[in-house]
Design a protein around this motif. Structure first.
Motif, PDB file in Angstrom:
ATOM      1  N   SER A 164       0.832  -1.194   0.000  1.00 44.30           N
ATOM      2  CA  SER A 164       0.000   0.000   0.000  1.00 44.30           C
ATOM      3  C   SER A 164       0.870   1.248   0.000  1.00 44.30           C
ATOM      4  O   SER A 164       1.932   1.276   0.624  1.00 44.30           O
ATOM      5  N   GLY A 165       0.433   2.260  -0.725  1.00 43.92           N
ATOM      6  CA  GLY A 165       1.208   3.483  -0.825  1.00 43.92           C
ATOM      7  C   GLY A 165       2.475   3.307  -1.622  1.00 43.92           C
ATOM      8  O   GLY A 165       3.421   4.088  -1.490  1.00 43.92           O
ATOM      9  N   ASN A 166       2.532   2.256  -2.476  1.00 43.03           N
ATOM     10  CA  ASN A 166       3.693   1.976  -3.316  1.00 43.03           C
ATOM     11  C   ASN A 166       4.949   1.684  -2.491  1.00 43.03           C
ATOM     12  O   ASN A 166       6.065   1.840  -2.965  1.00 43.03           O
ATOM     13  N   LYS A 167       4.767   1.240  -1.259  1.00 40.25           N
ATOM     14  CA  LYS A 167       5.885   0.943  -0.368  1.00 40.25           C
ATOM     15  C   LYS A 167       6.573  -0.347  -0.798  1.00 40.25           C
ATOM     16  O   LYS A 167       5.922  -1.351  -1.089  1.00 40.25           O
ATOM     17  N   ARG A 168       7.900  -0.325  -0.816  1.00 40.14           N
ATOM     18  CA  ARG A 168       8.659  -1.515  -1.198  1.00 40.14           C
ATOM     19  C   ARG A 168       8.567  -2.584  -0.114  1.00 40.14           C
ATOM     20  O   ARG A 168       8.626  -2.289   1.076  1.00 40.14           O
ATOM     21  N   ILE A 169       8.441  -3.841  -0.557  1.00 39.64           N
ATOM     22  CA  ILE A 169       8.353  -4.983   0.347  1.00 39.64           C
ATOM     23  C   ILE A 169       9.492  -5.946   0.022  1.00 39.64           C
ATOM     24  O   ILE A 169       9.784  -6.207  -1.144  1.00 39.64           O
ATOM     25  N   PHE A 170      10.152  -6.468   1.050  1.00 40.01           N
ATOM     26  CA  PHE A 170      11.273  -7.373   0.839  1.00 40.01           C
ATOM     27  C   PHE A 170      10.972  -8.797   1.301  1.00 40.01           C
ATOM     28  O   PHE A 170      11.516  -9.750   0.764  1.00 40.01           O
ATOM     29  N   ALA A 171      10.125  -8.954   2.319  1.00 39.44           N
ATOM     30  CA  ALA A 171       9.828 -10.278   2.862  1.00 39.44           C
ATOM     31  C   ALA A 171       9.012 -11.086   1.855  1.00 39.44           C
ATOM     32  O   ALA A 171       7.998 -10.615   1.336  1.00 39.44           O
ATOM     33  N   LEU A 172       9.447 -12.308   1.595  1.00 38.76           N
ATOM     34  CA  LEU A 172       8.825 -13.140   0.566  1.00 38.76           C
ATOM     35  C   LEU A 172       7.343 -13.397   0.851  1.00 38.76           C
ATOM     36  O   LEU A 172       6.507 -13.372  -0.059  1.00 38.76           O
ATOM     37  N   ASP A 173       6.989 -13.637   2.124  1.00 37.47           N
ATOM     38  CA  ASP A 173       5.609 -13.981   2.454  1.00 37.47           C
ATOM     39  C   ASP A 173       4.685 -12.770   2.556  1.00 37.47           C
ATOM     40  O   ASP A 173       3.507 -12.907   2.878  1.00 37.47           O
ATOM     41  N   GLU A 174       5.228 -11.572   2.250  1.00 34.12           N
ATOM     42  CA  GLU A 174       4.391 -10.374   2.224  1.00 34.12           C
ATOM     43  C   GLU A 174       4.109  -9.906   0.795  1.00 34.12           C
ATOM     44  O   GLU A 174       3.351  -8.976   0.585  1.00 34.12           O
ATOM     45  N   PRO A 177       1.589 -12.538  -5.580  1.00 38.81           N
ATOM     46  CA  PRO A 177       0.976 -13.455  -4.626  1.00 38.81           C
ATOM     47  C   PRO A 177       1.983 -13.984  -3.601  1.00 38.81           C
ATOM     48  O   PRO A 177       3.185 -13.904  -3.814  1.00 38.81           O
ATOM     49  N   ASN A 178       1.461 -14.535  -2.521  1.00 37.26           N
ATOM     50  CA  ASN A 178       2.290 -15.130  -1.479  1.00 37.26           C
ATOM     51  C   ASN A 178       2.703 -16.532  -1.937  1.00 37.26           C
ATOM     52  O   ASN A 178       1.923 -17.480  -1.851  1.00 37.26           O
ATOM     53  N   VAL A 180       4.719 -18.613  -0.685  1.00 37.36           N
ATOM     54  CA  VAL A 180       4.825 -19.601   0.394  1.00 37.36           C
ATOM     55  C   VAL A 180       3.496 -20.347   0.528  1.00 37.36           C
ATOM     56  O   VAL A 180       3.453 -21.583   0.621  1.00 37.36           O
ATOM     57  N   VAL A 181       2.404 -19.604   0.521  1.00 35.92           N
ATOM     58  CA  VAL A 181       1.069 -20.200   0.596  1.00 35.92           C
ATOM     59  C   VAL A 181       0.722 -20.930  -0.699  1.00 35.92           C
ATOM     60  O   VAL A 181       0.104 -22.004  -0.690  1.00 35.92           O
ATOM     61  N   LEU A 182       1.151 -20.360  -1.820  1.00 38.99           N
ATOM     62  CA  LEU A 182       0.782 -20.902  -3.134  1.00 38.99           C
ATOM     63  C   LEU A 182       1.646 -22.102  -3.551  1.00 38.99           C
ATOM     64  O   LEU A 182       1.295 -22.822  -4.492  1.00 38.99           O
ATOM     65  N   MET A 183       2.766 -22.335  -2.860  1.00 37.36           N
ATOM     66  CA  MET A 183       3.730 -23.335  -3.305  1.00 37.36           C
ATOM     67  C   MET A 183       3.142 -24.729  -3.520  1.00 37.36           C
ATOM     68  O   MET A 183       3.463 -25.376  -4.538  1.00 37.36           O
ATOM     69  N   PRO A 184       2.290 -25.270  -2.620  1.00 43.54           N
ATOM     70  CA  PRO A 184       1.720 -26.605  -2.896  1.00 43.54           C
ATOM     71  C   PRO A 184       0.994 -26.673  -4.236  1.00 43.54           C
ATOM     72  O   PRO A 184       1.100 -27.660  -4.972  1.00 43.54           O
ATOM     73  N   GLU A 185       0.273 -25.596  -4.574  1.00 45.75           N
ATOM     74  CA  GLU A 185      -0.440 -25.540  -5.857  1.00 45.75           C
ATOM     75  C   GLU A 185       0.546 -25.463  -7.008  1.00 45.75           C
ATOM     76  O   GLU A 185       0.359 -26.110  -8.056  1.00 45.75           O
ATOM     77  N   LEU A 186       1.608 -24.686  -6.843  1.00 44.97           N
ATOM     78  CA  LEU A 186       2.621 -24.569  -7.887  1.00 44.97           C
ATOM     79  C   LEU A 186       3.290 -25.913  -8.149  1.00 44.97           C
ATOM     80  O   LEU A 186       3.526 -26.288  -9.304  1.00 44.97           O
ATOM     81  N   LEU A 187       3.604 -26.634  -7.090  1.00 47.19           N
ATOM     82  CA  LEU A 187       4.265 -27.930  -7.230  1.00 47.19           C
ATOM     83  C   LEU A 187       3.363 -28.962  -7.895  1.00 47.19           C
ATOM     84  O   LEU A 187       3.852 -29.920  -8.510  1.00 47.19           O
ATOM     85  N   ARG A 188       2.059 -28.789  -7.794  1.00 46.58           N
ATOM     86  CA  ARG A 188       1.129 -29.706  -8.462  1.00 46.58           C
ATOM     87  C   ARG A 188       1.082 -29.463  -9.966  1.00 46.58           C
ATOM     88  O   ARG A 188       0.709 -30.358 -10.733  1.00 46.58           O
ATOM     89  N   HIS A 189       1.452 -28.240 -10.374  1.00 44.75           N
ATOM     90  CA  HIS A 189       1.307 -27.886 -11.790  1.00 44.75           C
ATOM     91  C   HIS A 189       2.634 -27.607 -12.496  1.00 44.75           C
ATOM     92  O   HIS A 189       2.621 -27.250 -13.672  1.00 44.75           O
ATOM     93  N   GLY A 190       3.762 -27.764 -11.818  1.00 46.25           N
ATOM     94  CA  GLY A 190       5.044 -27.494 -12.446  1.00 46.25           C
ATOM     95  C   GLY A 190       6.127 -28.456 -11.984  1.00 46.25           C
ATOM     96  O   GLY A 190       6.247 -28.739 -10.790  1.00 46.25           O
ATOM     97  N   VAL A 195      11.384 -18.790  -8.893  1.00 49.76           N
ATOM     98  CA  VAL A 195      10.794 -17.636  -8.208  1.00 49.76           C
ATOM     99  C   VAL A 195      11.812 -16.509  -8.159  1.00 49.76           C
ATOM    100  O   VAL A 195      12.940 -16.698  -7.690  1.00 49.76           O
ATOM    101  N   LYS A 196      11.422 -15.342  -8.632  1.00 50.25           N
ATOM    102  CA  LYS A 196      12.266 -14.152  -8.537  1.00 50.25           C
ATOM    103  C   LYS A 196      11.857 -13.361  -7.301  1.00 50.25           C
ATOM    104  O   LYS A 196      10.672 -13.058  -7.127  1.00 50.25           O
ATOM    105  N   VAL A 197      12.821 -13.038  -6.440  1.00 46.08           N
ATOM    106  CA  VAL A 197      12.517 -12.279  -5.226  1.00 46.08           C
ATOM    107  C   VAL A 197      13.413 -11.056  -5.155  1.00 46.08           C
ATOM    108  O   VAL A 197      14.367 -10.905  -5.919  1.00 46.08           O
ATOM    109  N   SER A 198      13.126 -10.188  -4.203  1.00 47.73           N
ATOM    110  CA  SER A 198      13.871  -8.944  -4.060  1.00 47.73           C
ATOM    111  C   SER A 198      15.343  -9.211  -3.737  1.00 47.73           C
ATOM    112  O   SER A 198      15.658 -10.088  -2.924  1.00 47.73           O
ATOM    113  N   PRO A 199      16.270  -8.463  -4.338  1.00 48.78           N
ATOM    114  CA  PRO A 199      17.687  -8.615  -3.985  1.00 48.78           C
ATOM    115  C   PRO A 199      17.979  -8.201  -2.552  1.00 48.78           C
ATOM    116  O   PRO A 199      19.054  -8.485  -2.030  1.00 48.78           O
ATOM    117  N   MET A 200      17.017  -7.535  -1.902  1.00 50.89           N
ATOM    118  CA  MET A 200      17.179  -7.141  -0.509  1.00 50.89           C
ATOM    119  C   MET A 200      16.688  -8.211   0.465  1.00 50.89           C
ATOM    120  O   MET A 200      16.882  -8.095   1.672  1.00 50.89           O
TER     121      MET A 200
END
Length: 400
Positions: A164-174, A177-178, A180-190, A195-200
């Motif tokens: 919100s407010g265009n604030k940068r986020i670094f934590a993967l689970d924030e 999409p999340n 971490v939560v989506l991973m079981p679904e991803l593993l079923r289909h791939g 996964v590309k994440v923030s360099p920070m």
């Protein structure tokens, strides 16, 4: 919107103009002037990051934000070696840079993007780029994967890192999409998930959240850390804590330098004995190695001594041309005090200055020394093993 020749002429004529001033001008034309100005602005933004796309007059850019968040051509090309042969889905299509480069290696690609204007731009751009093996799907990534009835060889996902407010986020689970939560679904289909994440982002925290990560690629371009890429294979379980870390630096020509280690081995390596004095050569590991925290691994691999446990600078009497980072020949080492500051300032009025594990910032020290940036000499202000504060004057090493 497709380009008309009048729009192309306008963009070409004002390619180097101040876009803020252009917006204030009362320009009369038979096309959307504000849209044309956006194309000028985006091209200026990506000249170095995406030179081939910036130079192509037929490509369209849906927003300035899309060019700020996208991968560079160099990092997109690097990702080609991370995917499996076969079908791929890019679940967070965006501008489509990664999609386009991955499509050069994959057989069939699905580009998934929830924003209509991005999808429209992607269809136009993929056509002009001859990427006819890409299918554009307007959908939310989570909805797409949850309702997907097929399995892909590779799923690529780059979660949004702005809240919100265009604030940068670094934590993967924030991120959205999340994954971490989506991973079981991803593993079923791939078969493989990239996964590309923030360099920070904190690598140890990522591996705690996603213990199934097989590889982490820390990618720098010209010694500036740009991306963290996570590799997860559904058919290859990994022992927790044993992910392989690839520290990659890509130079301006596209040449890659890679150092590989694991956090588990790094943790169990003994600290190298701190050096009693600075030797003939000084080494600064590249930003990927420093980001990954391979401090003991790099010392063990190259037989160099660390100046101090928190300084992250290394030294040796022999020249190591293959060391992954900057290499310097030591000119002199002086204790940091009021007298030496004045002497260094007079002797080196132009010097490239940096600080590591030092009480002053580079800007503060530059004011004390009264020097200017530039020249052939490089000054490292740091702390030695005996807690002595020193100024190390160096020049770039050549084969010796």
């Amino acid at each position: 919107m497709k380009y008309q020749q009048t729009i192309q002429d306008f963009i070409s004529e004002y390619a180097d103009a101040d876009t803020n001033r252009l917006r204030l001008m009362n320009i009369q034309a038979d096309f959307d002037v504000s849209w044309a100005i956006l194309q000028i602005e985006t091209r200026k933004k990506i000249r170095h990051k995406l030179p081939a796309w910036a130079a192509n007059p037929n490509l369209v850019f849906p927003s300035l934000l899309s060019t700020e968040q996208c991968s560079s051509e160099l990092t997109a090309r690097y990702k080609q070696q991370l995917i499996l042969p076969g079908d791929l889905a890019d679940l967070t299509g965006g501008l489509g840079i990664d999609t386009c480069y991955l499509a050069q290696k994959a057989s069939q690609v699905v580009y998934v993007e929830r924003m209509t204007e991005y999808c429209q731009a992607a269809r136009t751009n993929f056509k002009w780029l001859g990427a006819d093996n890409i299918t554009v799907v307007e959908d939310d990534s989570t909805h797409f994967i949850q309702h997907c009835n097929r399995c892909f060889d590779t799923l690529y996902i780059d979660p949004a890192r702005r809240g919100s407010g265009n604030k940068r986020i670094f934590a993967l689970d924030e991120c959205e999409p999340n994954v971490v939560v989506l991973m079981p679904e991803l593993l079923r289909h791939g078969r493989r998930i990239v996964v590309k994440v923030s360099p920070m982002a904190d690598i140890s925290a990522i591996l705690t959240l996603l213990p199934e990560v097989r590889e982490v690629h820390v990618v720098s371009v010209r010694n500036e850390c740009k991306e963290l890429l996570l590799i997860i294979d559904s058919n290859t379980p990994v022992q927790e804590g044993f992910a392989t870390i690839y520290c990659v630096d890509i130079d301006a020509t596209g040449q890659e330098s890679t150092f590989t280690f694991s956090l588990d081995k790094e943790k169990h390596l003994p600290h190298s004995a701190p050096c009693e004095a600075v030797a003939r050569y000084l080494y600064e590991p590249n930003s990927s190695i420093l980001k990954a925290g391979a401090y003991k691994s790099i010392a063990a691999a190259y037989g160099v001594d660390k100046l101090q446990i928190n300084s992250h600078l290394y030294t040796s009497d022999c020249y190591l041309p293959d060391f992954p980072g900057r290499k310097f020949e030591v000119v002199e080492v002086v204790d940091f005090n009021a007298k030496s500051v004045k002497t260094v300032g007079k002797q080196y009025p132009h010097i490239n200055l940096s600080t590591r594990n030092f009480p002053l910032t580079a800007t503060e020290l530059q004011k004390r020394i009264k020097c200017k940036d530039g020249g052939e000499f490089y000054l490292f202000a740091t702390t030695l093993a005996d807690n002595r504060k020193v100024l190390i004057v160096t020049r770039k090493a050549v084969n010796a």
